[in-house]
Design an enzyme around this catalytic site. Structure first.
Site, mmCIF file in Angstrom:
data_model
loop_
_atom_site.group_PDB
_atom_site.id
_atom_site.type_symbol
_atom_site.label_atom_id
_atom_site.label_comp_id
_atom_site.label_asym_id
_atom_site.label_seq_id
_atom_site.Cartn_x
_atom_site.Cartn_y
_atom_site.Cartn_z
ATOM 1 N N ASP B 12 29.528 26.607 37.216
ATOM 2 C CA ASP B 12 29.088 27.999 37.246
ATOM 3 C C ASP B 12 27.648 28.028 36.760
ATOM 4 O OD1 ASP B 12 31.635 28.523 37.988
ATOM 5 O OD2 ASP B 12 32.189 29.704 36.242
ATOM 6 N N ASP B 131 39.732 35.557 46.026
ATOM 7 C CA ASP B 131 39.949 35.810 44.598
ATOM 8 C C ASP B 131 41.106 36.792 44.483
ATOM 9 O OD1 ASP B 131 37.761 34.229 44.235
ATOM 10 O OD2 ASP B 131 36.466 35.778 43.373
#
Lengths: 217, 265
Positions: B12, B131
């Protein structure tokens, strides 16, 4: 100093290919110059030519055709002049007589055969064939020299839903197994093509690129 | 069949630096993404994923530089996700050296965008990020709904879409791979949502990457064996050194998952 051109026709991961070629070239005695270009005159002067390509066959062929004079120079230098040539992924598929992705599109016709959808015998196998697979060499080739192949060999990175089915058995150099044989490498004379991505295949890929940069067909 | 299951470390990235969010809050700055990419490449990772979590805000352009510098050193496949909204975003990432782009919000808001992108660049480089969270209401199945619904904006915003239906529809539009993340499990180290992963993997033709929740090496095995994933993605277990890539690969192999061992000896 020798010149290696990577053809830019708006299709492909050119930065990665150029960086991998530059990495290998830096370790060679004659330090060949790696140049990404869409200029047919530069390709005409090249000692080696690499044709990348990702996406769909028809779009890539249209992109290549759209570069004024490029196909003519490729014919002149690769077929006429015997310049060592490496096609990668769709850049390899374009060598075929025709592509059958979405619509039937003529290819360069350097390797007799057609680009057809993968049809693994096991219907649960995913399409695209995406990831790392080993390759089996059917016909030893200078570009695969020094590379451990077979089930216990190094892996190559594939990502594709179509492959080049050759008409002439002698032009099929290596296959991968994905619910049946999948074309991994084709070749004849001074022409070689890989369905997998050498620039993304770590040790196997860098060795293949080195072999290409040393190749004297 | 000798195609190997892929092990994918995920980084990330925010403002050009690596972070790992626990449930997407409480971010800890932990390093240079290019250095991490080089380490993962040397350790035998099968691919690398950068998720640019600054993407929706400022600092957007830093990711192009991270990808370009990574491509100079790492000859392995790279996927970039986060804030990919336009054909131009995709073109710039591919030119910088990315092989695939992962698209979340834009796929939810405009499925036509996925079709245009797949036509332009090929299905193989278009990854749709699914997601999903388990539904809070229990009225599941009555109208052909699955147990999960789609979220966007890092799991903050419900999209009002069924996860399995969304996944199937986006593959039909041109997605070449699905990155399935359980927003319930992400950052919890309690394992993938295996039922979610399997429900989607069994419904689509394309490969599924399982994501969200890895805490142990057995979680990786379960993602493949029970979740039917073609690839497993994890962040913190690798990034904070809990396990190494070779340890994970040996464990997978010992538990019957065929993995690439070129560098993991």
């Amino acid at each position: 100093m020798s010149l290696v051109t990577i053809i830019d026709y708006g299709a492909g991961n050119l930065h990665s290919a150029a960086k991998a070629f530059e990495r290998v070239a830096a370790g060679l005695d004659d330090r060949p110059v790696i140049e990404v270009t869409s200029d047919p005159d530069r390709v005409r002067q090249a000692d080696r030519i690499m044709l990348p390509g990702v996406g769909a066959f028809a779009e890539c062929k249209a992109g290549l055709d759209a570069v004024d004079g490029m196909v003519e120079v490729l014919q002149e230098r690769v077929i006429g002049g015997g310049v060592p040539f490496l096609g990668v992924c769709v850049g390899m598929q374009l060598l075929a007589s025709e592509g059958r992705e979405k619509l039937v599109t003529p290819g360069l016709g350097w390797i007799a055969g057609a680009v057809e959808k993968l049809t693994p015998s096991d219907p649960t196998l995913k399409i695209p064939h995406m990831g790392w697979n080993t390759i089996s060499v059917l016909r030893p080739h200078a570009l695969l020299a020094g590379i451990p192949t077979g089930p216990d060999g190094l892996h190559a990175y594939f990502v594709h839903s179509y492959h080049l089915v050759t008409d002439v058995a002698e032009t099929l150099v290596a296959t991968a197994d994905y619910g049946g044989p999948v074309t991994a490498c084709v070749g004849r004379d001074n022409i070689f093509g890989t369905q997998f991505h050498p620039e993304k295949s770590q040790a196997l890929g860098l060795q293949l690129i080195e072999n290409f940069l040393r190749w004297a067909p | 069949m000798s195609l190997k299951t892929r092990l994918i470390p995920c980084l990330d990235v925010m403002g050009g630096r690596v972070v790992k969010g626990v449930q997407f809050v409480d971010l800890i700055d932990a390093g240079d993404p290019v250095a991490a990419a080089i380490a993962y490449d040397a350790a035998g990772a099968d691919e690398l994923t950068f998720l640019d979590i600054t993407a929706s805000h400022e600092g957007r352009d830093t990711i192009f530089d991270v990808v370009a510098r990574t491509a100079e050193h790492c000859f392995m496949p790279v996927t970039v996700g986060g804030g990919v909204r336009s054909i131009e975003d995709i073109r710039k990432l591919l030119l910088a050296g990315a092989d695939k782009v992962a698209i979340n919000s834009a796929a939810v808001n405009d499925p036509d965008f996925i079709e245009r992108a797949a036509d332009k660049f090929g299905n193989q480089c278009i990854v749709v990020s699914v997601d999903a969270k388990q539904r809070l209401d229990q009225r599941v199945g009555g109208d052909n709904r699955s147990e999960w619904e789609i979220f966007t904006h890092g799991g903050r915003r419900p999209a009002g879409l069924d996860a399995v239906e969304f996944a199937t529809r986006l593959v039909a539009r041109g997605a070449g791979e699905l990155l399935v993340t359980s927003m319930d499990r992400d950052g919890t180290k309690s394992g993938f949502d295996l039922a979610l992963t399997r429900a989607i993997a069994d419904a689509v033709e394309v490969p599924v990457i399982a994501s969200g929740g890895v805490g142990s090496l057995q979680d990786l095995v379960d993602g493949v064996k029970q979740g039917h994933a073609s690839a497993v993605l994890a962040a913190s277990i690798f990034h904070f050194g809990t396990f190494t890539i070779p340890q994970a690969k040996h464990y997978l192999r010992e538990h019957g998952v065929d993995v690439r061992m070129d560098r993991a000896a």
